[in-house]
Motif scaffolding. Structure first.
Motif, PDB file in Angstrom:
ATOM      1  N   PHE A   1      -0.045 -41.086  10.347  1.00 18.10           N
ATOM      2  CA  PHE A   1       0.448 -40.665  11.652  1.00 18.10           C
ATOM      3  C   PHE A   1       1.837 -41.244  11.891  1.00 18.10           C
ATOM      4  O   PHE A   1       2.224 -42.253  11.290  1.00 18.10           O
ATOM      5  CB  PHE A   1      -0.515 -41.120  12.752  1.00 18.10           C
TER       6      PHE A   1
ATOM      7  N   ALA B   1      -3.457 -40.568  17.803  1.00 17.83           N
ATOM      8  CA  ALA B   1      -3.830 -39.717  16.671  1.00 17.83           C
ATOM      9  C   ALA B   1      -5.336 -39.488  16.616  1.00 17.83           C
ATOM     10  O   ALA B   1      -5.801 -38.379  16.332  1.00 17.83           O
ATOM     11  CB  ALA B   1      -3.343 -40.352  15.369  1.00 17.83           C
TER      12      ALA B   1
ATOM     13  N   VAL C   1      -0.497 -36.613  13.985  1.00 15.60           N
ATOM     14  CA  VAL C   1      -1.170 -36.701  12.684  1.00 15.60           C
ATOM     15  C   VAL C   1      -0.344 -35.919  11.671  1.00 15.60           C
ATOM     16  O   VAL C   1      -0.031 -34.746  11.878  1.00 15.60           O
ATOM     17  CB  VAL C   1      -2.596 -36.135  12.772  1.00 15.60           C
TER      18      VAL C   1
ATOM     19  N   CYS D   1      -4.247 -35.636   6.671  1.00 11.03           N
ATOM     20  CA  CYS D   1      -5.613 -36.080   6.918  1.00 11.03           C
ATOM     21  C   CYS D   1      -6.532 -35.571   5.825  1.00 11.03           C
ATOM     22  O   CYS D   1      -6.430 -34.409   5.411  1.00 11.03           O
ATOM     23  CB  CYS D   1      -6.095 -35.566   8.284  1.00 11.03           C
TER      24      CYS D   1
END
Length: 199
Positions: A49, A153, A10, A13
């Motif tokens: 990702f 991810a 990742v 986010c």
């Protein structure tokens, strides 16, 4: 893309946002859904990702992760939802679309009922949709690794104990092509994922 990032890592986010079951129901109905009432509230993460291009060069993709808002009674399998064709430009990435965008219709008909009935779902874009580079339309290598790296991810993002480690690949149209491509390489590309089935 981060050349040092492992596939499935990742990179960015957003904080999770809440999705009321009523909103999922209304958006699904807008696109013609006539099934059972959606009653499960959810939370949504949008993230990017690492995943490779077909030639092995590092790249990234984006995705949404949906989990029930309430902690499940037991860990859930993860549904990896491969979206049908939505277009070729960056604005055509499902992560960038409004829930009621007409181009989002087929995706919403699959996604909202799954999320609104309490399933854990990760819904990736394909490489080049909303991210750097050109979208390799119907490129089986790139769509396969995108789906499997999205699952990796999602397991990293989900709160501990939420997911069981099992994976189901679901797709329609272009997404069916992607799901079958992912099934074909899952055992060698992502052997740590327990693939239950493909639909």
């Amino acid at each position: 893309a981060d050349a040092e990032a492992e596939a499935g890592a990742v990179l960015l986010c957003t904080p999770p946002s809440d999705l009321a079951a009523t909103s999922l129901q209304e958006d699904a109905a807008f696109h013609g859904y006539e099934g059972p009432t959606l009653e499960v509230d959810a939370r949504r993460w949008v993230f990017s990702f690492a995943t490779p291009r077909a030639d092995g060069d590092p790249a990234l993709s984006s995705a949404r992760l949906f989990l029930p808002a309430a902690e499940p009674e037991a860990p859930l399998p993860l549904v990896v939802l491969a979206h049908p064709t939505t277009g070729l430009g960056d604005v055509c990435a499902p992560t960038r679309m409004d829930a009621r965008d007409p181009s989002n219709q087929d995706t919403a008909r699959l996604l909202n009922p799954l999320v609104g009935t309490g399933h854990a779902v990760v819904a990736p874009d394909y490489i080049g949709l909303g991210t750097e580079g050109v979208h390799g339309f119907l490129n089986p290598e790139e769509t396969a690794t995108t789906l499997l790296d999205a699952a990796r991810a999602a397991f990293a993002l989900a709160p501990e104990g939420t997911l069981s480690g099992q994976v189901v690949l679901v797709g329609h149209s272009q997404g069916a092509h992607a799901a079958l491509a992912a099934q074909g390489v899952a055992a060698t590309y992502a052997p740590e994922l327990e693939l239950l089935g493909v639909a």
